[in-house]
Design a protein around this motif. Sequence first.
Motif, short mmCIF file in Angstrom:
data_model
loop_
_atom_site.label_atom_id
_atom_site.label_comp_id
_atom_site.label_asym_id
_atom_site.label_seq_id
_atom_site.Cartn_x
_atom_site.Cartn_y
_atom_site.Cartn_z
N VAL A 58 -44.60 51.50 5.32
CA VAL A 58 -44.31 52.82 5.87
C VAL A 58 -45.27 53.12 7.23
O VAL A 58 -44.62 53.57 8.18
N ARG A 59 -46.23 53.01 6.89
CA ARG A 59 -47.50 53.46 8.01
C ARG A 59 -47.44 52.20 9.18
O ARG A 59 -47.11 52.88 10.41
N ILE A 60 -47.25 51.24 8.68
CA ILE A 60 -46.88 50.07 10.02
C ILE A 60 -45.86 50.26 10.68
O ILE A 60 -45.94 50.11 11.83
N GLY A 61 -44.57 50.89 10.27
CA GLY A 61 -43.49 51.08 10.86
C GLY A 61 -43.75 52.29 11.54
O GLY A 61 -43.13 52.31 12.92
N ALA A 62 -44.42 53.28 11.18
CA ALA A 62 -44.59 54.46 12.05
C ALA A 62 -45.43 53.97 13.23
O ALA A 62 -45.25 54.40 14.50
N GLU A 63 -46.69 53.43 12.86
CA GLU A 63 -47.39 52.92 14.04
C GLU A 63 -46.77 52.05 15.24
O GLU A 63 -46.67 52.15 16.28
#
Length: 411
Positions: A58-63
């Motif tokens: 989820v965080r990787i997708g946001a970044e």
Amino acid sequence: MRRPLMGAALSALALTMTACGSSGSDSTSDAPAAGASGKPITVGYVNMEGGALSFPDVRIGAEAGVRYVNTELNGVNGRPLKLMRCDVDGTPEKSIDCANKFVEAKVAFVFQGIDPGVDAMLPILKSAGIPITGHSADAPGQQADANAMAFGTAAPASLSAPLKFYSQQDVRSYAFVLPEAPWGHAVADKVLKPASAALGMKPKLLFTDAANPDWSSLVATAMAGKPDMIGGPVLTDEQCAAFVGALKNTGYRGKIFGGTCTSAFAKAIGNEAAAGVVTFSDMWRADGAESAPAAKQKEIKVFEKGMKAVGKPDTLNVFAEAPFSDAVNLARILSTIKGEITGPAVLDALQKTKDFDLFLGPVVTCDGKAWPGQSNCGNSILFYENQPEGGVKVVSDGYLRLTPADLAPAK
């Protein structure tokens, strides 16, 4: 840990998913050197990561989404977005800690990944004039908070959609497996039972310990009475593989609903075994790109390129798709703000969003009317069927859109 009604896949798995592993840290992600070069817009970013339950994708997708915004879309009118990361663990205490850090840093708004403890931070953010947005509302307070807005489909709509979808195929009885937890019973009592009654369907709702399910027993109980469809709306990939495998081992050839399961479960049991299992999402999936309209196929390619740019070319699941999409949508909406980008200005722009074509998603209007009482903008769901050769194909007639009127009690 308590859990309310869930949104679509992104938030639905927060309490049942096994740990994915992460280092976890509080940090600020600097804007890339190329692209937007104005004064950065600092955004608080909160996600469940680094603990027993962890969602790094989820965080990787946001970044990746923010990187795409900054390098390819010129940021927000030339200003790059800058994520101030704060990891949570599902407890109110950690969410409060993050909220206080965001207030101290004077972020413009909070961008949320997954946070079951999010309700604890809402009063702090509201008092500081900081709105919160993301893909789904993870807790009951957030679902009705006027200071919150989520791009994804409202929980009642997403959880009722499978019943509407199958009722159109003359399914009149079904068996669903749900977690033995307060939120599992809330889903049953507040959504599934009334929706079933309105649609003339007979439900068999089975509750199980998510940490130690007895799949053989569950399958035997589910099959008793020969329901027209068997499945569960919030199965994890691990659970889906075990449940579908157990069903297929009995020789069952009826309809199977895998709910929020992704392509990972098909890899675990093999494409042939997974073939025919139907899942749902509020986004156009990368592994089902051929089913998407031409414009959405182009967006899927952008997403794939974006994940490759951050070194994650194989991270193409909904956990990365949703926040990538949210980042793009936020940049487009924020670019309409005339003047300073403050919390109130951000909230006003979000709530004035009308007939907006979401990146990788449907057209939404964010005035709180998609599902009354919910802070989500969406009320539409896509249904996918796993294919024997791999991948998925859309089997609904495009998006299935639900309103409360579709679930009004039968007269």
